[in-house]
Each structure stands twice: as structure tokens, then as C-alpha cells.
Enzyme design. Structure first.
Site, PDB file in Angstrom:
ATOM      1  CE  LYS A 104      -4.241  -1.484   2.498  1.00 26.21           C
ATOM      2  NZ  LYS A 104      -5.084  -1.269   3.549  1.00 26.21           N
ATOM      3  CD  GLU A 152      -8.232  -2.842   3.128  1.00 22.75           C
ATOM      4  OE1 GLU A 152      -7.064  -2.677   3.217  1.00 22.75           O
ATOM      5  OE2 GLU A 152      -9.121  -2.187   3.519  1.00 22.75           O
ATOM      6  CE  LYS A 196       0.696  -5.186   5.786  1.00 21.84           C
ATOM      7  NZ  LYS A 196       0.647  -3.599   6.069  1.00 21.84           N
ATOM      8  CG  ASN A 219      -7.986  -1.201   7.272  1.00 19.25           C
ATOM      9  OD1 ASN A 219      -6.607  -0.738   7.070  1.00 19.25           O
ATOM     10  ND2 ASN A 219      -8.715  -1.507   6.305  1.00 19.25           N
TER      11      ASN A 219
HETATM   12  P1  NAD Z   1       7.445   8.505  10.091  1.00 19.33           P
HETATM   13  O1  NAD Z   1       7.850   8.106   8.612  1.00 19.33           O
HETATM   14  O2  NAD Z   1       7.134  10.051  10.095  1.00 19.33           O
HETATM   15  O3  NAD Z   1       8.612   8.350  11.015  1.00 19.33           O
HETATM   16  C1  NAD Z   1       8.384   8.941  12.163  1.00 19.33           C
HETATM   17  C2  NAD Z   1       9.739   9.796  12.816  1.00 19.33           C
HETATM   18  O4  NAD Z   1      10.914   9.034  13.139  1.00 19.33           O
HETATM   19  C3  NAD Z   1      10.101  10.871  11.622  1.00 19.33           C
HETATM   20  O5  NAD Z   1      10.347  12.160  12.276  1.00 19.33           O
HETATM   21  C4  NAD Z   1      11.529  10.230  11.061  1.00 19.33           C
HETATM   22  O6  NAD Z   1      12.059  11.104  10.727  1.00 19.33           O
HETATM   23  C5  NAD Z   1      11.718   9.679  12.359  1.00 19.33           C
HETATM   24  N1  NAD Z   1      12.676   8.517  12.002  1.00 19.33           N
HETATM   25  C6  NAD Z   1      12.518   7.398  11.134  1.00 19.33           C
HETATM   26  N2  NAD Z   1      13.537   6.443  11.414  1.00 19.33           N
HETATM   27  C7  NAD Z   1      14.262   6.957  12.461  1.00 19.33           C
HETATM   28  C8  NAD Z   1      15.335   6.182  13.109  1.00 19.33           C
HETATM   29  N3  NAD Z   1      15.782   5.107  12.810  1.00 19.33           N
HETATM   30  N4  NAD Z   1      15.984   6.896  13.855  1.00 19.33           N
HETATM   31  C9  NAD Z   1      15.533   8.030  14.146  1.00 19.33           C
HETATM   32  N5  NAD Z   1      14.583   8.828  13.775  1.00 19.33           N
HETATM   33  C10 NAD Z   1      13.785   8.123  13.007  1.00 19.33           C
HETATM   34  O7  NAD Z   1       6.550   7.810  10.705  1.00 19.33           O
HETATM   35  P2  NAD Z   1       6.013   6.258  10.893  1.00 19.33           P
HETATM   36  O8  NAD Z   1       5.467   6.086  12.060  1.00 19.33           O
HETATM   37  O9  NAD Z   1       7.114   5.388  10.347  1.00 19.33           O
HETATM   38  O10 NAD Z   1       4.881   6.116   9.598  1.00 19.33           O
HETATM   39  C11 NAD Z   1       3.680   6.714   9.721  1.00 19.33           C
HETATM   40  C12 NAD Z   1       3.040   6.573   8.296  1.00 19.33           C
HETATM   41  O11 NAD Z   1       2.684   5.291   7.883  1.00 19.33           O
HETATM   42  C13 NAD Z   1       1.536   7.431   8.173  1.00 19.33           C
HETATM   43  O12 NAD Z   1       1.855   8.270   7.111  1.00 19.33           O
HETATM   44  C14 NAD Z   1       0.845   6.306   7.916  1.00 19.33           C
HETATM   45  O13 NAD Z   1      -0.476   6.425   7.300  1.00 19.33           O
HETATM   46  C15 NAD Z   1       1.617   5.055   7.100  1.00 19.33           C
HETATM   47  N6  NAD Z   1       1.280   3.898   7.184  1.00 19.33           N
HETATM   48  C16 NAD Z   1       1.214   3.196   6.104  1.00 19.33           C
HETATM   49  C17 NAD Z   1       0.834   1.850   6.280  1.00 19.33           C
HETATM   50  C18 NAD Z   1       0.730   1.044   4.705  1.00 19.33           C
HETATM   51  O14 NAD Z   1       0.366   0.114   4.827  1.00 19.33           O
HETATM   52  N7  NAD Z   1       1.156   1.600   3.723  1.00 19.33           N
HETATM   53  C19 NAD Z   1       0.254   1.149   7.250  1.00 19.33           C
HETATM   54  C20 NAD Z   1       0.598   1.907   8.583  1.00 19.33           C
HETATM   55  C21 NAD Z   1       0.905   3.196   8.488  1.00 19.33           C
HETATM   56  N1  GLY Z   2      -1.684  -1.228   7.266  1.00 20.69           N
HETATM   57  C1  GLY Z   2      -2.891  -2.043   6.422  1.00 20.69           C
HETATM   58  C2  GLY Z   2      -2.539  -2.609   5.301  1.00 20.69           C
HETATM   59  O1  GLY Z   2      -1.460  -2.613   4.748  1.00 20.69           O
HETATM   60  O2  GLY Z   2      -3.360  -3.075   4.776  1.00 20.69           O
END
Ligand code: NAD
Ligand code: GLY
Length: 379
Positions: free
Chosen positions: A154, A248, A238, A256
Site C-alpha cells: 500500500k 483488500e 501480514k 485496519n
Molecule cells: P515517520 O515516517 O514520520 O517516522 C517517524 C519519525 O521518526 C520521523 O520524524 C522520522 O524522521 C523519524 N525516524 C525514522 N526512522 C528513524 C530512526 N531509525 N531513528 C531516528 N528517527 C527516525 O512515521 P511512521 O510512524 O514510520 O509512519 C507513519 C506513516 O505510515 C503514516 O503516514 C501512515 O499512514 C503510514 N502507514 C502506512 C501503512 C501502509 O500499509 N502503507 C500502514 C501503516 C501506516
Molecule cells: N496497514 C493496513 C494494510 O496494509 O492493509
């Protein structure tokens, strides 16, 4: 895959996402970045990659990845984007695609997403649409990305109408999860990602949830073995779901759990620092259990157990913290109605019959949802 001779990683778990010709491996271990070239090189159509990363991750890990790619004779350029959820938008997508084209990428160039879910989703979407589709590799560096967003294809961006509303299914060629990168992750981000770990136990693995009740604090505290075990277990869970239901049409929607509530909370709080994605999911999962208990589907004791475990690791479990006076059940329901899982005007929700027994329903009365939200808001 066999490990390279100069491999610095100790134990590497390998999970296959079984999607036929589009199948790929997820490798999980400490120290994998140093072997990135070894693992990526055989997958490349042309030995050239563009690494896309963010401004927090670049100073920590970009040089190591560039060195590892160079050692495998892979030509490498990098694009560093601002860190943060706000980057996952049309403006940055456009700028990224233009930068890639200005750098004269070919269809045989591979993109490498080095970072958390924001970079993975944005770079993956850029890979899906630039030159009508380029290969990409995920190197997730947050717990959330390692257990969830980097796996399953995704990709996408947020719009002013809500989260992830524009995107594409586009599977990576490889996921390289170096759990040593979690050592530099701010604690709040790590704990937020832990909510997605708990999700797998709550969906359909009560034994994994019990394991987390025993080992969750150790995992959050930095224990490498606990982290490797949990990341590999979540990826295996997953991968099985994605292999069964890539787009999905059914079962994948279970992933979800807590997200329909969670996305509404994120939208209400402006996608900023008030609530991180994983924190919103944690509250959303508690709301899903509360709604299930209200409907007589699960025992209130299950809700309490979930709430206790999430609180124990430091996750928010209610709305009184993040909410201000502008929040209302009606306002949150408006956000929920914009969810992608609305079918024929009916909202799809993941509810539970107990821990490890999630299911999808399109048959929940808005009044019941409003009652649960009102109670959580203290209205
Ligand atoms: P993010 O990518 O913003 O990372 C969180 C923070 O950590 C950022 O400030 C980043 O710069 C920092 N960071 C990353 N790796 C680091 C490291 N090793 N050391 C220090 N800092 C680091 O957020 P996230 O929580 O990783 O991802 C959230 C996003 O993922 C949302 O946009 C959400 O919608 C998406 N998401 C997508 C799916 C999917 O299936 N595609 C599933 C769940 C969430
Ligand atoms: N995070 C939900 C999905 O990948 O389907």
C-alpha cells in the site's frame, strides 16, 4: 538468500510474501544496512538506485547505505525530504517525481525508500506512477514501518479530505528491516509503532498478545531478541494476509483494526504532533473494543486487558488527553464517513468477539458509534 561473507548482521529472519511473480522477501535482523548492496544487487535491472529518505534519517543512515551500495558496485544518488507526516502530500509527490525525472531515471532504475512509513508510502507511490512504474525496495527504519507499512504494497499520500486517500498498490522487490536502526528512534515514535505490533495479536493471534503482555516492556526497552521476534512475527502475519487478499477485497481489511477511528482522530488533530499515527491507532483499537463490548460482542474484561497493556507501555488509550473543546462525536463521525472503507454509504468497521477474534462489519448503527465517542470524550 544466503548471507554475504562480510555480513555484520547476526541472525536474520526471512519471511516470504507469496505473490507469485511479484513475491518478495522481508529480511529482519540487526546490522542489515551494512549488507544492503549484497541483498539489493541481484534484484536490479540496472545497477542504479535513487535512495529517498528524510531529514532525520539521512544524517543517521544514508552514508552507511550509500557505502553498502557502493561496495556492490551500485550507482547511487539520494533525495532527502523534510521529515514528518506533512511531507506525504501532493506537493512533495510532485516535487519528488520532477526531481527523479530531472535526474534522468529510467524505468530500469530502482528507488530505495530509507525511512519510516511517510517515506515508504511516498517513495512507493512515486515508484508506482513515475515512468508508469519503477521497482522499489523498502528499508524501513521505524517500528511501525518494519511491522506494517513497508510490507504489503500500500503506497500513497494524504489529501485535505483525509489520510491515504490517493495511492496505489505497488509491491516492493525487497524489504530490508534492520532492527538496529530502532535504537535511534525517539521513544515516543517507538511506542507509537508498538500499537501496530499489538494490533496483530488483537486481530487473530491471542497467543501473540499474551507474549506481548509478558515481553512488551522488554521490547520497548530495547531488547534486540524481543524486537527481532516481534518484527518477524508481525511480518509473517501480514504476509499471510496480503498473500491471500492483496487488494483488500476481504480479509486484509482486518489490518485496519482501530484505524477508522484512528484516522478520524488524526484528521481532527490536524495530522500533527498532537497524535502520532500509532497513538491514534491505539486509541482507535480501544474504541473498537468498547464498541464491540457495547454491542455485546466481546467481554468488557477484554477491553480492560487491551487498555491495560497499551497503557503499560505508555500509549494513550482515551480521548481526554488529545481532545480539546472543538472535538465532538459528530465531528469525528464526519471524518469517519470519509473513510475508504465506506461501501454503498455504509462504513466498514473492524470489531472483535474477543482478543484475537476480529471481524469486519458494515452494519454498525451511527448512534452506537456516537455513544462510544461521547463516552470517550466525557460528554
Ligand atoms: P515517520 O515516517 O514520520 O517516522 C517517524 C519519525 O521518526 C520521523 O520524524 C522520522 O524522521 C523519524 N525516524 C525514522 N526512522 C528513524 C530512526 N531509525 N531513528 C531516528 N528517527 C527516525 O512515521 P511512521 O510512524 O514510520 O509512519 C507513519 C506513516 O505510515 C503514516 O503516514 C501512515 O499512514 C503510514 N502507514 C502506512 C501503512 C501502509 O500499509 N502503507 C500502514 C501503516 C501506516
Ligand atoms: N496497514 C493496513 C494494510 O496494509 O492493509
Amino acid at each position: 538468500m544466503t548471507a554475504p561473507r562480510n555480513e555484520t548482521a547476526t541472525d536474520v529472519d526471512s519471511v516470504r510474501v507469496d505473490l507469485g511473480a511479484r513475491g518478495y522477501d522481508i529480511l529482519v535482523g540487526a546490522g542489515l544496512l551494512a549488507a544492503a548492496g549484497h541483498y539489493i544487487r541481484p534484484l536490479l535491472r540496472h545497477p542504479r538506485v535513487v535512495v529517498i529518505t528524510d531529514s532525520n534519517v539521512a544524517p543517521l543512515y544514508l552514508a552507511a547505505v550509500e557505502t553498502a551500495l557502493g561496495e556492490a558496485d551500485i550507482e547511487c544518488t539520494a533525495i532527502t525530504l523534510p521529515a514528518g507526516e506533512q511531507t506525504k502530500d501532493f506537493a512533495h509527490l510532485e516535487a519528488l517525481a520532477e526531481d527523479l525525472l530531472a535526474g534522468k531515471v529510467g524505468r530500469d532504475t530502482t528507488l530505495v525508500a530509507l525511512g519510516g512509513g511517510v517515506i515508504g508510502d511516498l517513495a512507493g507511490f512515486a515508484a508506482a506512477i513515475t515512468m508508469r512504474g519503477m521497482d522499489f525496495v523498502q528499508i524501513p527504519t521505524t517500528l511501525l514501518a518494519q511491522v506494517d507499512s513497508a510490507v504489503g504494497g500500500k503506497t500513497g499520500i494524504n489529501t485535505r479530505h483525509g489520510k491515504n486517500l490517493v495511492g496505489a498498490f505497488h509491491q516492493p522487490r525487497l524489504v530490508l528491516s534492520d532492527i538496529a536502526t530502532l535504537d535511534t528512534l525517539p521513544e515516543r515514535e517507538l511506542v507509537a509503532g508498538y500499537a501496530e505490533v499489538v494490533k496483530y495479536g488483537l486481530i487473530r493471534d491471542a497467543a501473540f498478545f499474551r507474549w506481548l503482555e509478558t515481553n512488551g516492556l522488554r521490547l520497548c526497552g530495547g531488547d534486540t531478541e524481543a524486537r527481532r521476534h516481534a518484527v518477524a512475527a508481525c511480518c509473517a502475519a501480514k504476509a499471510a494476509i496480503v498473500a491471500e487478499d492483496e487488494r483488500e477485497a476481504g480479509r486484509r481489511a482486518l489490518l485496519n483494526l482501530g484505524h477508522t477511528f484512528g484516522h478520524a482522530l488524526e484528521a481532527q488533530s490536524g495530522f500533527g504532533d498532537t497524535l502520532l499515527h500509532g497513538e491514534a491507532v491505539a486509541i482507535g483499537m480501544v474504541l473498537a473494543f468498547e464498541l464491540s463490548a457495547r454491542l455485546g460482542l466481546c467481554r468488557p474484561a477484554d477491553t480492560e486487558r487491551v487498555r491495560r497493556h497499551l497503557s503499560e507501555v505508555g500509549l494513550p488509550v482515551g480521548l481526554r488527553g488529545p481532545a480539546d473543546r472543538s472535538w465532538s462525536a459528530d465531528g469525528l463521525l464526519v471524518h469517519m464517513a470519509r473513510d475508504k472503507k465506506v461501501l454503498g454509504g455504509k462504513l466498514g468497521l473492524v470489531l472483535v468477539r474477543g482478543i484475537g477474534e476480529a471481524f469486519v462489519t458494515h452494519d454498525v448503527d451511527a448512534q452506537d458509534m456516537a455513544a462510544v465517542l461521547d463516552a470517550a470524550l466525557g460528554a
